[in-house]
Motif scaffolding. Structure first.
Motif, mmCIF file in Angstrom:
data_model
loop_
_atom_site.group_PDB
_atom_site.id
_atom_site.type_symbol
_atom_site.label_atom_id
_atom_site.label_comp_id
_atom_site.label_asym_id
_atom_site.label_seq_id
_atom_site.Cartn_x
_atom_site.Cartn_y
_atom_site.Cartn_z
ATOM 1 N N THR A 49 -41.314 50.168 8.286
ATOM 2 C CA THR A 49 -41.416 50.251 9.740
ATOM 3 C C THR A 49 -42.662 49.518 10.257
ATOM 4 O O THR A 49 -42.807 49.340 11.452
ATOM 5 C CB THR A 49 -41.474 51.710 10.209
ATOM 6 N N ARG A 50 -43.578 49.126 9.362
ATOM 7 C CA ARG A 50 -44.736 48.336 9.764
ATOM 8 C C ARG A 50 -44.725 47.029 8.981
ATOM 9 O O ARG A 50 -44.186 46.974 7.874
ATOM 10 C CB ARG A 50 -46.056 49.048 9.438
ATOM 11 N N SER A 54 -48.955 45.584 12.707
ATOM 12 C CA SER A 54 -48.023 45.899 13.788
ATOM 13 C C SER A 54 -46.719 46.490 13.268
ATOM 14 O O SER A 54 -46.420 46.439 12.083
ATOM 15 C CB SER A 54 -47.754 44.647 14.608
ATOM 16 N N HIS A 55 -45.957 47.019 14.215
ATOM 17 C CA HIS A 55 -44.664 47.600 13.877
ATOM 18 C C HIS A 55 -43.628 46.520 13.620
ATOM 19 O O HIS A 55 -43.645 45.475 14.270
ATOM 20 C CB HIS A 55 -44.193 48.496 15.030
ATOM 21 N N THR A 59 -36.395 50.988 11.967
ATOM 22 C CA THR A 59 -36.639 52.399 12.232
ATOM 23 C C THR A 59 -36.294 53.166 10.955
ATOM 24 O O THR A 59 -35.734 52.611 10.025
ATOM 25 C CB THR A 59 -35.760 52.906 13.388
ATOM 26 N N ASP A 100 -43.263 59.686 10.036
ATOM 27 C CA ASP A 100 -42.220 59.057 10.849
ATOM 28 C C ASP A 100 -40.899 59.714 10.479
ATOM 29 O O ASP A 100 -40.546 59.760 9.306
ATOM 30 C CB ASP A 100 -42.098 57.555 10.527
ATOM 31 N N LYS A 125 -39.509 55.247 18.840
ATOM 32 C CA LYS A 125 -39.092 53.882 18.554
ATOM 33 C C LYS A 125 -37.573 53.861 18.559
ATOM 34 O O LYS A 125 -36.948 54.689 17.893
ATOM 35 C CB LYS A 125 -39.635 53.508 17.172
ATOM 36 N N PHE A 144 -40.660 50.213 21.542
ATOM 37 C CA PHE A 144 -41.624 51.122 20.937
ATOM 38 C C PHE A 144 -42.587 51.611 22.015
ATOM 39 O O PHE A 144 -43.084 50.830 22.817
ATOM 40 C CB PHE A 144 -42.381 50.370 19.835
ATOM 41 N N GLN A 146 -45.962 54.365 22.526
ATOM 42 C CA GLN A 146 -46.916 55.204 21.804
ATOM 43 C C GLN A 146 -47.999 55.731 22.735
ATOM 44 O O GLN A 146 -48.555 54.988 23.530
ATOM 45 C CB GLN A 146 -47.542 54.381 20.685
#
Lengths: 315, 186
Positions: A49-50, A54-55, A59, A100, A125, A144, A146
């Protein structure tokens, strides 16, 4: 004579044609059966997921819980690095523990806590669009959002004058494409809303643009990199503090359930709400550091499918 | 000249009609063969199944072809499915599993009855072709042909490597079960 010859040739050609058609029969029937294959979603655009910092557009799978532990060490070179800190290994510039959880295959909720600012982050997400093969949707689109909550004591009386000053919000769209089975790329426009920037000239809200990619080296080992443009967009160029754009590179090793990521980056911090606005180290001035992630996936609930041909079992 | 043309045309037409009538009377196809795989070790049982296998039986030539897009295999756990596709079967590179063979005996697929037969041919999986003789059970009821089969595929035969780390969880030999209903081509 001529007519007879012509007839003979035609007959032989016809006979030949028939045998050829007959021999291909099973294959041609097979071709007709498989002619209208629907475009299928492209899976595994990224492994995790990363990417580095960054993402990615991935998912969590439904009912899978990912425990992530990430560590950023200190500067390798420069004033704070060198042999005196064992090239930064004595220093923990940021630590992160996060969970997550995949509510569905498309929707993940997450919570995490960083050492920096004692920041708690809560995020959601959602996979809006999925890339499809054979002329279907060309890209993945994931959104996304946060929220960050700074839990530490204020450094001065004036800091966090209002309680709402402790909160920051980050919104991001992640557009990715698996170009080949080896190469995946993504573009991530984002917007950070925060209060009380440490440099008074720095605007509260920052527009950022990120780029990330993965290149598979073997089936289980990938090269990963990401870069986030912060300076040069909505941030003024003449700030008192020197801020830099975060750049991370690394290797990602997957071992069936575990993912290990070994990285080098200039950003001290791990969560977007921190590293986008506050990266003060540069690759040029020895500010690069080592970091790693250990990620472990747990399947929380047994699937409810009743199909005996699908039920897996762990003894 | 004109009568020659007529004869040729007639022959062509007759040939084509005969051919199509022939092929149609003798061919059976299926678009939803259920194909499952099963890996069993003392630590873990792993199963996956797909209902999207396609197959053809040509009675006259005794040819049998069965094909499966390996991505359609569904696992209980999606992450396991992803690892299966990415790390083991490499479905981007080798999207199809295919068996093409010939029945060892002639089977009258127009009459009701049960037959135990062997099919000898080539199993293509993970880009590796392997000569195999696979047993199957064919039962014909009212023009519908049911085929059932069960056989084993050794991972090493098809160059599917299992890393030592997960060696205890994945069987060296995977059981494959196949069950399909073939209908006559009309």
């Amino acid at each position: 004579m001529n007519k007879f010859k012509f007839l003979l040739i035609t007959f032989s050609l016809l006979a030949l044609g028939l045998t050829v058609v007959n021999a291909q029969d099973a294959d041609s029937l097979m071709k007709t059966l498989n002619s209208n294959v629907m475009p299928a979603p492209v899976e595994a655009v990224f492994k995790a997921t990363r990417v580095v910092l960054s993402h990615s557009s991935e998912t969590q799978k439904k009912h899978d819980l990912d425990l992530r532990i990430r560590h950023h060490f200190g500067d390798i070179g420069g004033k704070f690095g060198s042999a005196h800190t064992l090239y930064g290994l004595d220093v923990a510039s940021d630590l992160f523990i996060g969970l997550d959880y995949g509510v569905t295959d498309d929707f993940t909720v997450a919570v995490g806590r960083s050492k920096q600012d004692e920041l708690y982050n809560f995020s959601g997400k959602y996979k809006l669009l999925r890339q499809k093969s054979k002329g279907g949707m060309p890209v993945n689109l994931t959104v996304f959002a946060q929220m960050g909550w700074i839990a530490r004591e204020p450094f001065s009386e004036s800091e966090f004058a209002q309680y709402s000053d402790r909160f920051s919000y980050f919104l991001q769209g992640i557009i990715s494409r698996k170009i080949s089975s080896r190469l995946s790329l993504e573009v991530t426009p984002g917007y950070l809303l925060r209060q009380n920037p440490s440099d008074p000239e720095d605007p509260n809200n920052l527009f950022v643009l990120g780029f990330a990619g993965r290149m598979k080296l073997t089936r289980r080992l990938s090269f990963i990199a990401d870069y986030t443009l912060v300076n040069g967009l909505s941030r003024p160029a003449d700030l008192v503090t020197d801020y830099y754009n975060p750049l991370g590179v690394g290797l990602e090793i997957e071992t069936g359930g575990h993912i290990f990521s070994l990285n080098f980056m200039n950003s001290e911090y791990i969560v977007e709400n921190n590293f986008i606005s506050n990266t003060k180290k540069s690759w040029n001035k020895g500010g690069v550091r080592f970091g790693f992630t250990i990620s472990r996936n747990f399947t929380l609930f047994k699937s409810k499918n009743k199909d005996p041909d699908k039920q897996s079992k762990i003894y | 000249m004109t009568w020659t043309k007529k004869i040729i045309r007639g022959c062509c037409l007759l040939g084509l009609v005969l051919f199509f009538a022939d092929a149609a009377a003798q061919s059976f196809v299926s678009k939803n063969i259920r194909i499952g795989m099963f890996s069993s070790t003392p630590l873990e049982d792993i199963k996956a199944v797909s209902d999207q296998g396609t197959g053809v039986i040509v009675a006259k030539t005794r040819e049998v072809v069965v094909q499966l897009a390996v991505k359609t295999l569904e696992f209980d756990r999606k992450l396991m499915q992803e690892h299966f596709n990415e790390n083991y079967i490499e479905s981007d590179k080798y999207p199809l599993a295919k068996f093409k063979g010939v029945l060892d005996q002639s089977v009258d697929l127009t009459k009701d009855g049960d037959y135990n037969a062997n099919v000898t041919g080539v199993l293509s999986l993970h880009g590796v072709d392997k000569q195999r003789t696979i047993p199957c059970r064919i039962s014909v009821r009212g023009g519908v042909v049911r085929v059932e089969s069960q056989f084993k595929v050794a991972c090493v035969d098809h160059k599917i490597d299992i890393p030592r780390l997960v060696f205890a969880k994945i069987a060296e030999s995977i059981s494959v079960k196949l069950n399909g209903q073939f209908n006559q081509v009309k």
